[in-house]
Design a protein around this motif. Structure first.
Motif, PDB file in Angstrom:
ATOM      1  N   THR A 163      36.734  40.051  69.756  1.00 40.94           N
ATOM      2  CA  THR A 163      38.034  40.710  69.552  1.00 40.94           C
ATOM      3  C   THR A 163      38.527  41.406  70.817  1.00 40.94           C
ATOM      4  O   THR A 163      39.730  41.411  71.093  1.00 40.94           O
ATOM      5  CB  THR A 163      37.952  41.715  68.397  1.00 40.94           C
ATOM      6  OG1 THR A 163      36.885  42.666  68.647  1.00 40.94           O
ATOM      7  CG2 THR A 163      37.668  41.007  67.082  1.00 40.94           C
ATOM      8  N   MET A 218      41.848  39.509  71.529  1.00 44.07           N
ATOM      9  CA  MET A 218      42.940  40.276  70.939  1.00 44.07           C
ATOM     10  C   MET A 218      43.199  41.586  71.680  1.00 44.07           C
ATOM     11  O   MET A 218      44.084  42.338  71.301  1.00 44.07           O
ATOM     12  CB  MET A 218      42.631  40.570  69.467  1.00 44.07           C
ATOM     13  CG  MET A 218      42.326  39.331  68.652  1.00 44.07           C
ATOM     14  SD  MET A 218      42.201  39.596  66.861  1.00 44.07           S
ATOM     15  CE  MET A 218      41.350  41.140  66.712  1.00 44.07           C
ATOM     16  N   ARG A 219      42.376  41.871  72.703  1.00 46.33           N
ATOM     17  CA  ARG A 219      42.478  43.121  73.482  1.00 46.33           C
ATOM     18  C   ARG A 219      42.134  44.356  72.644  1.00 46.33           C
ATOM     19  O   ARG A 219      42.292  45.482  73.101  1.00 46.33           O
ATOM     20  CB  ARG A 219      43.871  43.288  74.095  1.00 46.33           C
ATOM     21  CG  ARG A 219      44.203  42.268  75.153  1.00 46.33           C
ATOM     22  CD  ARG A 219      45.668  42.319  75.555  1.00 46.33           C
ATOM     23  NE  ARG A 219      46.082  43.602  76.064  1.00 46.33           N
ATOM     24  CZ  ARG A 219      46.050  43.956  77.349  1.00 46.33           C
ATOM     25  NH1 ARG A 219      45.586  43.112  78.264  1.00 46.33           N
ATOM     26  NH2 ARG A 219      46.483  45.144  77.732  1.00 46.33           N
ATOM     27  N   ALA A 220      41.662  44.157  71.439  1.00 45.40           N
ATOM     28  CA  ALA A 220      41.341  45.287  70.567  1.00 45.40           C
ATOM     29  C   ALA A 220      40.542  44.784  69.380  1.00 45.40           C
ATOM     30  O   ALA A 220      40.726  43.657  68.920  1.00 45.40           O
ATOM     31  CB  ALA A 220      42.606  45.980  70.071  1.00 45.40           C
ATOM     32  N   SER A 221      39.654  45.633  68.876  1.00 44.38           N
ATOM     33  CA  SER A 221      38.953  45.322  67.639  1.00 44.38           C
ATOM     34  C   SER A 221      39.924  45.515  66.476  1.00 44.38           C
ATOM     35  O   SER A 221      40.974  46.151  66.621  1.00 44.38           O
ATOM     36  CB  SER A 221      37.749  46.253  67.489  1.00 44.38           C
ATOM     37  OG  SER A 221      38.187  47.595  67.345  1.00 44.38           O
ATOM     38  N   PRO A 222      39.624  44.973  65.289  1.00 47.21           N
ATOM     39  CA  PRO A 222      40.511  45.182  64.138  1.00 47.21           C
ATOM     40  C   PRO A 222      40.777  46.666  63.845  1.00 47.21           C
ATOM     41  O   PRO A 222      41.901  47.032  63.506  1.00 47.21           O
ATOM     42  CB  PRO A 222      39.755  44.498  62.996  1.00 47.21           C
ATOM     43  CG  PRO A 222      39.008  43.391  63.667  1.00 47.21           C
ATOM     44  CD  PRO A 222      38.572  43.973  64.986  1.00 47.21           C
ATOM     45  N   GLN A 230      40.839  49.085  65.988  1.00 53.08           N
ATOM     46  CA  GLN A 230      41.771  49.560  67.007  1.00 53.08           C
ATOM     47  C   GLN A 230      43.178  49.022  66.764  1.00 53.08           C
ATOM     48  O   GLN A 230      44.164  49.726  67.000  1.00 53.08           O
ATOM     49  CB  GLN A 230      41.276  49.142  68.392  1.00 53.08           C
ATOM     50  CG  GLN A 230      40.016  49.866  68.847  1.00 53.08           C
ATOM     51  CD  GLN A 230      39.509  49.363  70.183  1.00 53.08           C
ATOM     52  OE1 GLN A 230      39.653  48.190  70.520  1.00 53.08           O
ATOM     53  NE2 GLN A 230      38.888  50.253  70.947  1.00 53.08           N
ATOM     54  N   LYS A 231      43.282  47.767  66.312  1.00 52.47           N
ATOM     55  CA  LYS A 231      44.592  47.189  66.026  1.00 52.47           C
ATOM     56  C   LYS A 231      45.351  48.010  64.986  1.00 52.47           C
ATOM     57  O   LYS A 231      46.558  48.201  65.077  1.00 52.47           O
ATOM     58  CB  LYS A 231      44.424  45.752  65.527  1.00 52.47           C
ATOM     59  CG  LYS A 231      44.191  44.722  66.612  1.00 52.47           C
ATOM     60  CD  LYS A 231      45.464  44.466  67.412  1.00 52.47           C
ATOM     61  CE  LYS A 231      45.290  43.311  68.374  1.00 52.47           C
ATOM     62  NZ  LYS A 231      46.511  43.098  69.198  1.00 52.47           N
ATOM     63  N   ASN A 264      46.912  50.839  66.638  1.00 52.03           N
ATOM     64  CA  ASN A 264      47.719  50.482  67.800  1.00 52.03           C
ATOM     65  C   ASN A 264      47.018  50.832  69.111  1.00 52.03           C
ATOM     66  O   ASN A 264      47.658  51.265  70.081  1.00 52.03           O
ATOM     67  CB  ASN A 264      49.096  51.160  67.734  1.00 52.03           C
ATOM     68  CG  ASN A 264      50.126  50.480  68.599  1.00 52.03           C
ATOM     69  OD1 ASN A 264      50.040  49.264  68.852  1.00 52.03           O
ATOM     70  ND2 ASN A 264      51.098  51.230  69.082  1.00 52.03           N
ATOM     71  N   GLU A 279      44.219  49.657  72.313  1.00 57.28           N
ATOM     72  CA  GLU A 279      43.742  48.489  73.043  1.00 57.28           C
ATOM     73  C   GLU A 279      42.617  48.910  73.992  1.00 57.28           C
ATOM     74  O   GLU A 279      42.655  50.004  74.558  1.00 57.28           O
ATOM     75  CB  GLU A 279      44.869  47.837  73.854  1.00 57.28           C
ATOM     76  CG  GLU A 279      45.997  47.259  73.016  1.00 57.28           C
ATOM     77  CD  GLU A 279      47.092  46.651  73.877  1.00 57.28           C
ATOM     78  OE1 GLU A 279      46.873  46.492  75.102  1.00 57.28           O
ATOM     79  OE2 GLU A 279      48.172  46.354  73.339  1.00 57.28           O
ATOM     80  N   LYS A 289      46.893  53.477  74.205  1.00 58.28           N
ATOM     81  CA  LYS A 289      47.722  53.390  73.007  1.00 58.28           C
ATOM     82  C   LYS A 289      49.154  53.156  73.432  1.00 58.28           C
ATOM     83  O   LYS A 289      49.663  53.809  74.352  1.00 58.28           O
ATOM     84  CB  LYS A 289      47.618  54.672  72.190  1.00 58.28           C
ATOM     85  CG  LYS A 289      48.451  54.642  70.911  1.00 58.28           C
ATOM     86  CD  LYS A 289      48.239  55.875  70.046  1.00 58.28           C
ATOM     87  CE  LYS A 289      49.005  55.767  68.737  1.00 58.28           C
ATOM     88  NZ  LYS A 289      48.750  56.922  67.855  1.00 58.28           N
TER      89      LYS A 289
END
Length: 210
Positions: free
Chosen positions: A116, A120-124, A126-127, A130, A132, A206
């Motif tokens: 991720t 995706m530049r972020a884990s779920p 973190q998504k 918002n 990264e 963020k």
């Protein structure tokens, strides 16, 4: 026709000091960081003031946000690990579960975060908030080596303890101490870089309204 009356003029009310010009705004505009946070368990972070983000519309993620994101990720990884380990236990039996359970859980965690962070530049977790996880130098996506290194410094000690059967029963205080150490180093960094971030040249940001 009325004659003007004589006598001294009426006294004027005293004048106050002239108004002063407002103080100049500090560099970086009006953006200010949230107050220092208190981590779970009463641990006082005594966080230093977070510095302004590296670019308009970008701020360094605060400690509380990162804790919440990490908790969400831990729940997701825990559910996946539980399901996989149950399957392993059914297929291989209890002994295989004891020997391989920790290794399977570590492999799931490593794959989850490295994939991720690099795609995706972020884990779920973190998504959802918002956030990264990016390269600290230029904000680019983490390469695989960075992501693996970050995972090792974040989850490695817990994974090593979990891989060795029965060690976790006695080593859990070390896990707690290491977690508090990561919280402390994150809170003391103006960029909110924990020890694991520094070792992997990463930072958590963020997206905010510019």
């Amino acid at each position: 026709m009325t004659e003007p009356t004589g006598g001294p003029p009426s006294p004027q009310p005293p004048q106050g000091p002239p108004p002063q010009a407002p103080a100049p705004q500090p560099a970086g505009g009006n953006w200010t960081a949230p107050p220092p946070a208190t981590a779970p368990g009463g641990f006082q972070t005594n966080a230093v003031r977070v510095e302004a983000g590296p670019a308009p519309g970008i701020a360094y993620a605060e400690l509380v946000e990162r804790i919440v994101a990490l908790f969400i990720d831990a729940v997701i990884v825990g559910i996946i690990g539980f399901i996989v380990n149950v399957i392993v236990g059914i297929i291989g039996g209890g002994l295989i579960f004891l020997l391989l359970g920790g290794l399977v859980s570590a492999a799931i965690s490593l794959t989850y975060f490295v994939y991720t962070w690099t795609t995706m530049r972020a884990s779920p977790g973190q998504k959802i908030l918002n956030l990264e996880t990016v390269n600290v130098g230029d904000g680019s996506t983490l390469v695989q080596r960075q992501a693996v290194l970050r995972w090792l410094w974040l989850w490695g000690p817990q994974a090593i303890i979990g891989v060795i059967p029965f060690v976790a029963l006695f080593a859990w205080p070390l896990e707690i101490l290491y977690g508090l150490f990561l919280l402390y180093t994150t809170s003391q960094s103006p960029k909110r870089q924990g020890y694991h971030d520094v070792k992997s040249n990463s930072v958590v940001i963020k997206r905010v309204p510019a």
